[in-house]
Design a protein around this motif. Structure first.
Motif, PDB file in Angstrom:
ATOM      1  N   LEU A   1      58.839 -10.251  76.491  1.00 26.00           N
ATOM      2  CA  LEU A   1      58.697 -10.316  75.037  1.00 26.00           C
ATOM      3  C   LEU A   1      57.260 -10.049  74.607  1.00 26.00           C
ATOM      4  O   LEU A   1      57.005  -9.411  73.586  1.00 26.00           O
ATOM      5  CB  LEU A   1      59.156 -11.690  74.531  1.00 26.00           C
ATOM      6  N   LEU A   2      56.324 -10.548  75.414  1.00 23.85           N
ATOM      7  CA  LEU A   2      54.907 -10.330  75.103  1.00 23.85           C
ATOM      8  C   LEU A   2      54.479  -8.910  75.471  1.00 23.85           C
ATOM      9  O   LEU A   2      53.769  -8.252  74.706  1.00 23.85           O
ATOM     10  CB  LEU A   2      54.050 -11.340  75.871  1.00 23.85           C
ATOM     11  N   VAL A   3      54.922  -8.438  76.628  1.00 26.66           N
ATOM     12  CA  VAL A   3      54.549  -7.093  77.090  1.00 26.66           C
ATOM     13  C   VAL A   3      55.001  -6.033  76.100  1.00 26.66           C
ATOM     14  O   VAL A   3      54.287  -5.057  75.829  1.00 26.66           O
ATOM     15  CB  VAL A   3      55.159  -6.820  78.484  1.00 26.66           C
ATOM     16  N   GLY A   4      56.208  -6.206  75.538  1.00 27.71           N
ATOM     17  CA  GLY A   4      56.749  -5.221  74.616  1.00 27.71           C
ATOM     18  C   GLY A   4      55.908  -5.018  73.374  1.00 27.71           C
ATOM     19  O   GLY A   4      56.040  -3.993  72.688  1.00 27.71           O
ATOM     20  N   GLN A   5      55.031  -5.959  73.066  1.00 28.42           N
ATOM     21  CA  GLN A   5      54.197  -5.856  71.871  1.00 28.42           C
ATOM     22  C   GLN A   5      52.793  -5.347  72.185  1.00 28.42           C
ATOM     23  O   GLN A   5      51.946  -5.271  71.304  1.00 28.42           O
ATOM     24  CB  GLN A   5      54.113  -7.232  71.202  1.00 28.42           C
ATOM     25  N   ILE A   6      52.547  -4.994  73.440  1.00 34.04           N
ATOM     26  CA  ILE A   6      51.235  -4.483  73.851  1.00 34.04           C
ATOM     27  C   ILE A   6      51.438  -3.073  74.403  1.00 34.04           C
ATOM     28  O   ILE A   6      51.873  -2.900  75.552  1.00 34.04           O
ATOM     29  CB  ILE A   6      50.594  -5.392  74.924  1.00 34.04           C
ATOM     30  N   PRO A   7      51.166  -2.035  73.615  1.00 31.58           N
ATOM     31  CA  PRO A   7      51.518  -0.658  74.004  1.00 31.58           C
ATOM     32  C   PRO A   7      50.996  -0.219  75.364  1.00 31.58           C
ATOM     33  O   PRO A   7      51.710   0.430  76.128  1.00 31.58           O
ATOM     34  CB  PRO A   7      50.899   0.178  72.875  1.00 31.58           C
ATOM     35  N   TRP A   8      49.752  -0.554  75.697  1.00 32.79           N
ATOM     36  CA  TRP A   8      49.190  -0.061  76.954  1.00 32.79           C
ATOM     37  C   TRP A   8      49.820  -0.732  78.167  1.00 32.79           C
ATOM     38  O   TRP A   8      49.730  -0.212  79.290  1.00 32.79           O
ATOM     39  CB  TRP A   8      47.670  -0.213  76.986  1.00 32.79           C
ATOM     40  N   LEU A   9      50.480  -1.882  77.972  1.00 33.77           N
ATOM     41  CA  LEU A   9      51.232  -2.509  79.046  1.00 33.77           C
ATOM     42  C   LEU A   9      52.685  -2.043  79.051  1.00 33.77           C
ATOM     43  O   LEU A   9      53.272  -1.812  80.107  1.00 33.77           O
ATOM     44  CB  LEU A   9      51.194  -4.038  78.905  1.00 33.77           C
ATOM     45  N   ALA A  10      53.257  -1.911  77.853  1.00 34.96           N
ATOM     46  CA  ALA A  10      54.664  -1.525  77.738  1.00 34.96           C
ATOM     47  C   ALA A  10      54.900  -0.086  78.163  1.00 34.96           C
ATOM     48  O   ALA A  10      55.978   0.240  78.686  1.00 34.96           O
ATOM     49  CB  ALA A  10      55.148  -1.732  76.308  1.00 34.96           C
ATOM     50  N   GLY A  11      53.911   0.802  77.952  1.00 31.42           N
ATOM     51  CA  GLY A  11      54.087   2.219  78.267  1.00 31.42           C
ATOM     52  C   GLY A  11      54.477   2.471  79.712  1.00 31.42           C
ATOM     53  O   GLY A  11      55.520   3.090  79.986  1.00 31.42           O
ATOM     54  N   PRO A  12      53.677   2.017  80.707  1.00 33.70           N
ATOM     55  CA  PRO A  12      54.035   2.251  82.110  1.00 33.70           C
ATOM     56  C   PRO A  12      55.362   1.604  82.506  1.00 33.70           C
ATOM     57  O   PRO A  12      56.102   2.156  83.319  1.00 33.70           O
ATOM     58  CB  PRO A  12      52.861   1.617  82.881  1.00 33.70           C
ATOM     59  N   VAL A  13      55.661   0.440  81.919  1.00 39.81           N
ATOM     60  CA  VAL A  13      56.931  -0.232  82.229  1.00 39.81           C
ATOM     61  C   VAL A  13      58.104   0.602  81.722  1.00 39.81           C
ATOM     62  O   VAL A  13      59.115   0.780  82.409  1.00 39.81           O
ATOM     63  CB  VAL A  13      56.967  -1.649  81.624  1.00 39.81           C
ATOM     64  N   ASN A  14      57.966   1.120  80.513  1.00 39.59           N
ATOM     65  CA  ASN A  14      59.037   1.956  79.953  1.00 39.59           C
ATOM     66  C   ASN A  14      59.229   3.237  80.761  1.00 39.59           C
ATOM     67  O   ASN A  14      60.367   3.704  80.934  1.00 39.59           O
ATOM     68  CB  ASN A  14      58.734   2.300  78.492  1.00 39.59           C
ATOM     69  N   GLU A  15      58.143   3.804  81.266  1.00 39.44           N
ATOM     70  CA  GLU A  15      58.258   4.996  82.103  1.00 39.44           C
ATOM     71  C   GLU A  15      59.037   4.684  83.381  1.00 39.44           C
ATOM     72  O   GLU A  15      59.858   5.481  83.836  1.00 39.44           O
ATOM     73  CB  GLU A  15      56.875   5.537  82.449  1.00 39.44           C
ATOM     74  N   LEU A  16      58.783   3.511  83.954  1.00 39.01           N
ATOM     75  CA  LEU A  16      59.522   3.101  85.146  1.00 39.01           C
ATOM     76  C   LEU A  16      61.000   2.877  84.822  1.00 39.01           C
ATOM     77  O   LEU A  16      61.890   3.285  85.575  1.00 39.01           O
ATOM     78  CB  LEU A  16      58.903   1.820  85.713  1.00 39.01           C
ATOM     79  N   LEU A  17      61.271   2.274  83.670  1.00 35.69           N
ATOM     80  CA  LEU A  17      62.646   1.992  83.275  1.00 35.69           C
ATOM     81  C   LEU A  17      63.398   3.248  82.864  1.00 35.69           C
ATOM     82  O   LEU A  17      64.628   3.219  82.723  1.00 35.69           O
ATOM     83  CB  LEU A  17      62.668   0.973  82.130  1.00 35.69           C
ATOM     84  N   ASP A  18      62.682   4.357  82.659  1.00 31.72           N
ATOM     85  CA  ASP A  18      63.368   5.618  82.365  1.00 31.72           C
ATOM     86  C   ASP A  18      64.291   6.046  83.502  1.00 31.72           C
ATOM     87  O   ASP A  18      65.248   6.789  83.288  1.00 31.72           O
ATOM     88  CB  ASP A  18      62.345   6.730  82.085  1.00 31.72           C
ATOM     89  N   HIS A  19      64.013   5.558  84.710  1.00 33.89           N
ATOM     90  CA  HIS A  19      64.906   5.853  85.829  1.00 33.89           C
ATOM     91  C   HIS A  19      66.283   5.233  85.594  1.00 33.89           C
ATOM     92  O   HIS A  19      67.284   5.703  86.139  1.00 33.89           O
ATOM     93  CB  HIS A  19      64.318   5.323  87.140  1.00 33.89           C
ATOM     94  N   VAL A  20      66.324   4.178  84.777  1.00 33.83           N
ATOM     95  CA  VAL A  20      67.602   3.561  84.409  1.00 33.83           C
ATOM     96  C   VAL A  20      68.208   4.280  83.217  1.00 33.83           C
ATOM     97  O   VAL A  20      69.394   4.625  83.214  1.00 33.83           O
ATOM     98  CB  VAL A  20      67.405   2.062  84.078  1.00 33.83           C
ATOM     99  N   ARG A  21      67.378   4.552  82.217  1.00 30.77           N
ATOM    100  CA  ARG A  21      67.883   5.138  80.971  1.00 30.77           C
ATOM    101  C   ARG A  21      68.439   6.544  81.180  1.00 30.77           C
ATOM    102  O   ARG A  21      69.363   6.962  80.481  1.00 30.77           O
ATOM    103  CB  ARG A  21      66.755   5.166  79.932  1.00 30.77           C
ATOM    104  N   PHE A  22      67.866   7.302  82.111  1.00 25.72           N
ATOM    105  CA  PHE A  22      68.289   8.680  82.327  1.00 25.72           C
ATOM    106  C   PHE A  22      69.137   8.837  83.585  1.00 25.72           C
ATOM    107  O   PHE A  22      69.296   9.939  84.087  1.00 25.72           O
ATOM    108  CB  PHE A  22      67.063   9.606  82.392  1.00 25.72           C
ATOM    109  N   SER A  23      69.644   7.743  84.094  1.00 23.43           N
ATOM    110  CA  SER A  23      70.474   7.779  85.297  1.00 23.43           C
ATOM    111  C   SER A  23      71.745   6.973  85.047  1.00 23.43           C
ATOM    112  O   SER A  23      71.925   6.378  83.982  1.00 23.43           O
ATOM    113  CB  SER A  23      69.707   7.217  86.502  1.00 23.43           C
ATOM    114  N   SER A  24      72.615   6.969  86.026  1.00 27.91           N
ATOM    115  CA  SER A  24      73.838   6.169  85.954  1.00 27.91           C
ATOM    116  C   SER A  24      73.482   4.706  86.214  1.00 27.91           C
ATOM    117  O   SER A  24      73.022   4.350  87.306  1.00 27.91           O
ATOM    118  CB  SER A  24      74.843   6.658  87.000  1.00 27.91           C
TER     119      SER A  24
END
Length: 242
Positions: A120-143
């Motif tokens: 919840l805290l990370v999501g509000q800090i762009p420079w922390l959330a950015g790399p996490v979201n890039e990692l989670l793209d493996h979920v969003r763009f996969s089965s």
């Protein structure tokens, strides 16, 4: 115990799960210990390289499935080459010992709640959330079901190696700290600082579990409970707070 308040219950649970070892006698002969150390060192290097490569693949790349499956095979293969592994036993409320299933599930859920609160805290800090979201793209763009299976498979494989073979290969006084540090170092190649921090915290909890139970079952259950929960719950949580 009757009359215990929730805080006392939590302290008693954490002491039983992470502090007080179950009696056991697992001692390796010198030749077995040498084999464990050679197999663990080689597996650690190869596994670290494969992990680094798999996380460098673009989201949605079908090779991600193959490389992460290969990674699980490397961890497990290296662990079993090192020698005998143990499931371990945990404390029960009745004062006996049993396979640490329910205890480890509860610990995994507790760890998941802590990490999601941090999310919840990370999501509000762009420079922390950015790399996490890039990692989670493996979920969003996969089965998602396939990634979930791979996540569970790799969680079990990592515990078989890091809290099984590698733990048994390290001098007893350094086991928890060394396996935690090496587990974190392997994730550095991801380029995601929060993933390294997660590896430190998860590795420490699973290392303490291994010290208490004397086996890999408890750490494996805690790991997959946490990792499956993070996989399914963290992406929508980050979307809500972003």
């Amino acid at each position: 115990m009757a009359g215990m308040n929730p805080l006392s219950e939590l302290r008693a649970f954490l002491r039983a799960a992470l502090v007080t070892p179950v009696p056991r006698d697992h001692r390796d002969a010198a030749a077995v210990l040498r084999r464990r150390r050679l197999a663990s060192a080689a597996t650690l290097v190869v596994g670290g390289v494969v992990l680094w490569w798999s996380l460098r693949l673009p989201p949605g790349d079908p090779r991600f499935y193959a490389w992460t499956t290969a990674l699980a095979a490397i961890w497990v293969g290296g662990a079993f080459l090192s020698g005998r592994l143990y499931l371990g036993r945990g404390h029960t409320r009745a004062g006996a010992y049993a396979r640490p299933v329910v205890q480890s599930l509860a610990l995994g859920v507790l760890l998941l709640v802590v990490f999601l609160a941090g999310g919840l805290l990370v999501g509000q800090i762009p420079w922390l959330a950015g790399p996490v979201n890039e990692l989670l793209d493996h979920v969003r763009f996969s089965s998602v079901p396939i990634v979930l299976v791979i996540t569970v498979m790799n969680g079990i494989a990592e515990e078989i190696f890091f809290r099984g073979a590698l733990y048994a290969a390290i001098p007893q006084r350094w086991t928890v700290l060394a396996t935690t540090a090496l587990y974190a170092v392997v994730t550095v190649g991801s380029g995601v600082p929060l993933l390294v921090l997660a590896a430190v915290l998860l590795g420490l909890v699973c290392g303490l579990q291994r010290r208490v139970t004397g086996g890999i079952l408890g750490p494996a259950i805690t790991h997959i409970t946490w990792s499956a929960g993070m996989l399914l719950l963290l992406p929508p949580l980050l979307q809500i707070v972003s």
